[in-house]
Design an enzyme around this catalytic site. Sequence first.
Site, PDB file in Angstrom:
ATOM      1  N   TRP A 111       0.861  -1.385  -0.205  1.00 31.29           N
ATOM      2  CA  TRP A 111      -0.129   0.070  -0.342  1.00 31.29           C
ATOM      3  C   TRP A 111       0.770   1.126  -0.255  1.00 31.29           C
ATOM      4  CZ3 TRP A 111      -0.398   4.190   3.260  1.00 31.29           C
ATOM      5  CH2 TRP A 111      -1.197   4.966   3.127  1.00 31.29           C
ATOM      6  N   HIS A 112       2.007   1.534   0.339  1.00 39.72           N
ATOM      7  CA  HIS A 112       2.985   2.650   0.846  1.00 39.72           C
ATOM      8  C   HIS A 112       3.556   2.384  -0.309  1.00 39.72           C
ATOM      9  CE1 HIS A 112       2.318   1.929   5.165  1.00 39.72           C
ATOM     10  NE2 HIS A 112       2.877   3.142   5.034  1.00 39.72           N
ATOM     11  N   GLY A 113       3.687   1.616  -1.355  1.00 38.47           N
ATOM     12  CA  GLY A 113       4.256   2.028  -2.898  1.00 38.47           C
ATOM     13  C   GLY A 113       4.487   1.005  -3.715  1.00 38.47           C
TER      14      GLY A 113
END
Length: 515
Positions: free
Chosen positions: A321-323
């Site tokens: 989700w962060h990257g």
Amino acid sequence: MLFNSFSFILLFLPITALGYFALARRSQVLAAGWLAAASLFFYGWWSVEYIPLLLASIGFNYLAGRRIGHGAGAVKWRWLALAVGANLLLLCYFKYADFLIAGVNAVGGADWPLWHVVLPIGISFYTFTQIAFLVDTYQGKVKEYRFVHYLLFITYFPHLIAGPVLHHAEMMPQFERKESYRLSAANVAIGLSIFAIGLAKKVLIADNLSPHANFFFNQSDPQGLLVAWGGVLAYAFQLYFDFSGYSDMAIGISRIFGIRLPLNFDSPYKSVNIIDFWRRWHMTLSRFLRDYLYIPLGGGRRGDVRRYLNLMLTMLLGGLWHGAGWNFAVWGLLHGAYLMVNHAWAALAARLRLPTGAPPWRLASVGLTFAAVCFAWVFFRATDFARAVAIVGAMWGHDGIALPASLAGHLHALRPLLDKLGVTFYIGGGTRFVQTWLWVLVAAAICFTMPNTQQIMRRCEPALDFRAGAGGAWSLPAVPLTWLPNRRWAVALSVLMLACLLSLGRPAEFLYFQF
């Protein structure tokens, strides 16, 4: 538009607040509409071309939510599956298209061209917020469907770009309350105080750590143990003060409007274990992953093996989700492994009745937890996997212990000891080395010995909806600071705000904007 900019502080915020409370005297609906319009202007300051995408997402999810809320049985389920699937497809297209194409090319030997899709700012946050709304609607938790309130709930500018991730049930009732539309001197004083503390975290601490963290992670030369730890710690504290500062500013701004946002940080680096760390770091995202992923997967209800698999999958998806990158996947898997070890160790310690509550034990636990978190941050921040592996090796002493040659004269008395430890001296970098470690020590002292924002504002705790500490953290005795609505605090915070304004210069973006 950045919270830490003159255009926001001196123009956007006062104009928006004055318009909001002026219209609220005539109509709550007009005031809510004004705030939603201002929020869209705030978002459009970054990229006007993505406003239609945001509005289309809001319109689709609002209509889907109404269908789910007024449907029954299989109809509700089909609408939920359709809407959640559409949100995930949209997120995958903008965030993961190139990552997936590159993966297919690497595995299958294909040569598909990358699409180079530009990531709309804030899409991860407003997508997760709306997925939570859809699930809550399916579970019967949503009772209010007024469109202007839903529009404001999603676009509300204090949280739109970088969170916190909000629940419909904790925001929509506030838009119905008459008190939220009344100008309150207490709300303004509390809100500006929290905003000033958050701005100071960003401008005075995080932005001064940024050059040292960036310099370290952007170079490719071999690093000694002390240089590596200095760079990694600089990033660890930069990230904390940057995102924690943003969250404080969001809470403070929102309080001016009479709206209470949930707490997002609670001194996570003081945690005694990884379980407690995730109760304190980015708390609204942790809550989302727990409620909408870990628990639906079965949580820990089906035995230890299934619990560990669920933990790994949840943290892997949390990392991605962060990257869109393997570094983020590794970061998520590391934290999944940490949580597995933590659960196993907690069970063993309870069985053996180990004195885990003793102060020396808790101090050692804080140090070990913080070191493990910093180790994982390397993969979170490094430009590529190979660079992350090299940095980890340096942190373990693979490249030896090296100090700048300019320090050799100052350490003459310690040379025999340094020689025994295998310390070498390299040419150049003395100023950078000293400045990095000075800023790291300053940040560490503030982080571990000073009270956090909600502790400073504890006299306002019931009104701020700050939750009590999880009870697992350990730290040195905190400096006794308690906010009071008096002249002394007004002067102190005015001086702090002035120092921040004088340091703004060229405002730096918040790190979580890229996610």
